[in-house]
Design a protein around this motif. Structure first.
Motif, PDB file in Angstrom:
ATOM      1  N   CYS A   1     -24.432 -74.421 -46.400  1.00  0.00           N
ATOM      2  CA  CYS A   1     -23.902 -73.932 -47.673  1.00  0.00           C
ATOM      3  C   CYS A   1     -23.304 -75.086 -48.479  1.00  0.00           C
ATOM      4  O   CYS A   1     -22.975 -76.142 -47.943  1.00  0.00           O
TER       5      CYS A   1
ATOM      6  N   GLN B   1     -20.383 -75.456 -49.806  1.00  0.00           N
ATOM      7  CA  GLN B   1     -19.029 -75.855 -49.407  1.00  0.00           C
ATOM      8  C   GLN B   1     -19.033 -76.706 -48.142  1.00  0.00           C
ATOM      9  O   GLN B   1     -18.332 -77.718 -48.065  1.00  0.00           O
ATOM     10  N   CYS B   2     -19.806 -76.319 -47.138  1.00  0.00           N
ATOM     11  CA  CYS B   2     -19.852 -77.111 -45.902  1.00  0.00           C
ATOM     12  C   CYS B   2     -20.457 -78.487 -46.167  1.00  0.00           C
ATOM     13  O   CYS B   2     -20.001 -79.489 -45.614  1.00  0.00           O
TER      14      CYS B   2
ATOM     15  N   TRP C   1     -17.782 -80.534 -47.815  1.00  0.00           N
ATOM     16  CA  TRP C   1     -16.675 -80.791 -46.903  1.00  0.00           C
ATOM     17  C   TRP C   1     -17.013 -81.866 -45.870  1.00  0.00           C
ATOM     18  O   TRP C   1     -16.168 -82.682 -45.503  1.00  0.00           O
TER      19      TRP C   1
ATOM     20  N   GLN D   1      -7.590 -73.781 -48.131  1.00  0.00           N
ATOM     21  CA  GLN D   1      -8.199 -72.466 -48.294  1.00  0.00           C
ATOM     22  C   GLN D   1      -9.322 -72.599 -49.316  1.00  0.00           C
ATOM     23  O   GLN D   1      -9.090 -72.679 -50.511  1.00  0.00           O
ATOM     24  N   SER D   2     -10.546 -72.619 -48.820  1.00  0.00           N
ATOM     25  CA  SER D   2     -11.708 -72.876 -49.661  1.00  0.00           C
ATOM     26  C   SER D   2     -12.278 -71.625 -50.315  1.00  0.00           C
ATOM     27  O   SER D   2     -13.136 -71.732 -51.191  1.00  0.00           O
ATOM     28  N   SER D   3     -11.827 -70.456 -49.896  1.00  0.00           N
ATOM     29  CA  SER D   3     -12.250 -69.196 -50.506  1.00  0.00           C
ATOM     30  C   SER D   3     -11.235 -68.112 -50.137  1.00  0.00           C
ATOM     31  O   SER D   3     -10.277 -68.383 -49.416  1.00  0.00           O
ATOM     32  N   GLU D   4     -11.468 -66.911 -50.600  1.00  0.00           N
ATOM     33  CA  GLU D   4     -10.591 -65.790 -50.249  1.00  0.00           C
ATOM     34  C   GLU D   4     -10.679 -65.450 -48.768  1.00  0.00           C
ATOM     35  O   GLU D   4      -9.795 -64.813 -48.223  1.00  0.00           O
ATOM     36  N   LYS D   5     -11.765 -65.890 -48.111  1.00  0.00           N
ATOM     37  CA  LYS D   5     -12.035 -65.458 -46.749  1.00  0.00           C
ATOM     38  C   LYS D   5     -11.797 -66.514 -45.674  1.00  0.00           C
ATOM     39  O   LYS D   5     -11.731 -66.192 -44.499  1.00  0.00           O
TER      40      LYS D   5
ATOM     41  N   ARG E   1     -10.267 -70.677 -44.404  1.00  0.00           N
ATOM     42  CA  ARG E   1      -9.580 -71.948 -44.604  1.00  0.00           C
ATOM     43  C   ARG E   1     -10.259 -72.976 -43.705  1.00  0.00           C
ATOM     44  O   ARG E   1     -10.888 -72.637 -42.694  1.00  0.00           O
ATOM     45  N   ARG E   2     -10.143 -74.238 -44.088  1.00  0.00           N
ATOM     46  CA  ARG E   2     -10.772 -75.331 -43.354  1.00  0.00           C
ATOM     47  C   ARG E   2      -9.686 -76.326 -42.974  1.00  0.00           C
ATOM     48  O   ARG E   2      -8.849 -76.673 -43.805  1.00  0.00           O
TER      49      ARG E   2
END
Length: 129
Positions: free
Chosen positions: A27, A29-30, A33, A60-64, A66-67
Protein backbone atom coordinates in the motif's frame (compact mmCIF):
# COMPACT_ATOMS: atom_id res chain seq x y z
CA UNK A 1 10.59 -17.57 21.06
CA UNK A 2 11.48 -14.99 18.46
CA UNK A 3 13.69 -12.00 19.21
CA UNK A 4 14.68 -8.88 17.36
CA UNK A 5 15.56 -5.22 17.53
CA UNK A 6 15.82 -1.97 15.67
CA UNK A 7 19.02 -1.13 13.78
CA UNK A 8 20.74 0.57 16.73
CA UNK A 9 19.48 -1.88 19.39
CA UNK A 10 17.69 0.73 21.52
CA UNK A 11 14.39 -1.13 20.99
CA UNK A 12 14.43 -4.87 21.56
CA UNK A 13 11.50 -7.25 21.48
CA UNK A 14 10.59 -10.88 21.95
CA UNK A 15 7.58 -12.85 20.76
CA UNK A 16 6.56 -15.93 22.73
CA UNK A 17 4.07 -17.37 20.23
CA UNK A 18 4.09 -18.54 16.63
CA UNK A 19 3.36 -16.07 13.87
CA UNK A 20 -0.30 -15.85 12.88
CA UNK A 21 0.59 -14.94 9.29
CA UNK A 22 3.14 -13.14 7.17
CA UNK A 23 2.66 -10.83 4.23
CA UNK A 24 4.18 -8.09 2.12
CA UNK A 25 2.05 -4.95 2.06
CA UNK A 26 2.44 -2.76 -1.01
CA UNK A 27 0.00 0.00 0.00
CA UNK A 28 1.02 3.63 -0.48
CA UNK A 29 1.44 4.20 3.27
CA UNK A 30 3.67 1.16 3.85
CA UNK A 31 5.79 2.07 0.83
CA UNK A 32 6.24 5.63 2.11
CA UNK A 33 6.95 4.41 5.66
CA UNK A 34 9.58 1.82 4.72
CA UNK A 35 10.92 3.06 1.40
CA UNK A 36 9.69 -0.04 -0.44
CA UNK A 37 7.06 -2.45 0.93
CA UNK A 38 6.46 -3.78 4.43
CA UNK A 39 7.20 -7.47 4.96
CA UNK A 40 5.70 -8.24 8.35
CA UNK A 41 4.52 -10.95 10.72
CA UNK A 42 1.19 -10.73 12.50
CA UNK A 43 1.60 -11.96 16.05
CA UNK A 44 -0.73 -12.33 19.05
CA UNK A 45 -0.56 -8.95 20.81
CA UNK A 46 -0.19 -10.56 24.24
CA UNK A 47 2.88 -12.54 23.13
CA UNK A 48 4.97 -9.39 22.57
CA UNK A 49 7.45 -8.05 25.12
CA UNK A 50 9.31 -4.81 24.36
CA UNK A 51 12.33 -3.32 26.08
CA UNK A 52 13.35 0.21 25.22
CA UNK A 53 9.77 1.31 24.61
CA UNK A 54 10.82 4.85 25.58
CA UNK A 55 12.62 4.92 22.20
CA UNK A 56 9.47 4.13 20.22
CA UNK A 57 7.47 6.91 18.65
CA UNK A 58 3.97 6.04 17.53
CA UNK A 59 2.55 7.73 14.46
CA UNK A 60 -1.19 7.35 13.91
CA UNK A 61 -1.30 7.01 10.14
CA UNK A 62 -5.07 6.54 9.88
CA UNK A 63 -8.20 6.21 12.01
CA UNK A 64 -7.50 2.49 12.29
CA UNK A 65 -3.77 2.05 12.83
CA UNK A 66 -0.61 3.45 14.36
CA UNK A 67 2.96 2.70 13.30
CA UNK A 68 5.90 2.47 15.68
CA UNK A 69 9.48 3.38 14.86
CA UNK A 70 12.73 3.85 16.79
CA UNK A 71 13.43 7.49 17.60
CA UNK A 72 17.19 6.83 17.65
CA UNK A 73 17.79 5.10 14.30
CA UNK A 74 14.42 5.45 12.51
CA UNK A 75 13.78 1.72 12.03
CA UNK A 76 10.19 0.94 11.03
CA UNK A 77 9.11 -1.72 13.53
CA UNK A 78 5.43 -2.06 14.48
CA UNK A 79 2.08 -1.83 12.67
CA UNK A 80 -0.57 -1.72 15.39
CA UNK A 81 -4.37 -1.67 14.86
CA UNK A 82 -6.08 0.71 17.28
CA UNK A 83 -9.20 -1.41 17.80
CA UNK A 84 -7.75 -3.84 20.35
CA UNK A 85 -11.08 -5.66 20.76
CA UNK A 86 -11.48 -6.43 17.05
CA UNK A 87 -7.77 -7.08 16.50
CA UNK A 88 -5.95 -9.25 19.05
CA UNK A 89 -2.82 -9.02 16.92
CA UNK A 90 -0.10 -6.56 16.02
CA UNK A 91 2.51 -6.73 13.27
CA UNK A 92 6.28 -6.54 13.38
CA UNK A 93 8.57 -5.87 10.43
CA UNK A 94 10.16 -9.19 9.47
CA UNK A 95 13.50 -7.49 8.85
CA UNK A 96 13.70 -6.54 12.54
CA UNK A 97 13.71 -10.18 13.69
CA UNK A 98 16.96 -11.95 14.48
CA UNK A 99 17.66 -14.90 12.23
CA UNK A 100 16.60 -17.60 11.86
CA UNK A 101 12.89 -16.83 11.64
CA UNK A 102 12.09 -20.18 9.97
CA UNK A 103 9.26 -18.50 8.08
CA UNK A 104 8.41 -17.31 4.58
CA UNK A 105 6.04 -14.75 3.15
CA UNK A 106 2.56 -16.15 2.56
CA UNK A 107 1.04 -13.48 0.32
CA UNK A 108 1.22 -9.97 -1.08
CA UNK A 109 -1.49 -7.46 -0.15
CA UNK A 110 -2.57 -4.10 -1.59
CA UNK A 111 -0.79 -4.90 -4.84
CA UNK A 112 -3.10 -2.47 -6.66
CA UNK A 113 -1.05 0.29 -4.97
CA UNK A 114 2.41 -1.21 -5.53
CA UNK A 115 5.24 0.88 -6.90
CA UNK A 116 5.68 0.96 -10.65
CA UNK A 117 9.43 0.31 -10.37
CA UNK A 118 9.25 -3.39 -9.52
CA UNK A 119 7.43 -6.59 -10.41
CA UNK A 120 6.07 -9.28 -8.11
CA UNK A 121 6.89 -12.64 -9.64
CA UNK A 122 7.53 -14.98 -6.72
CA UNK A 123 4.35 -17.01 -7.31
CA UNK A 124 2.71 -16.09 -3.98
CA UNK A 125 -0.96 -15.13 -3.86
CA UNK A 126 -1.63 -11.45 -4.57
CA UNK A 127 -4.58 -9.49 -3.20
CA UNK A 128 -5.51 -6.11 -4.67
CA UNK A 129 -6.48 -4.90 -1.17
Amino acid sequence: MYQGSCLCGAVKFSVSADFISTDACHCDQCRKWTGHFLASADIPRDSLTISGSEYITWYQSSEKVRRGFCTQCGSSLFFDPLDKVKHAWTSIALGAFNKPTLTHLERHIFVAEKGDYYDINDGLPQNDH
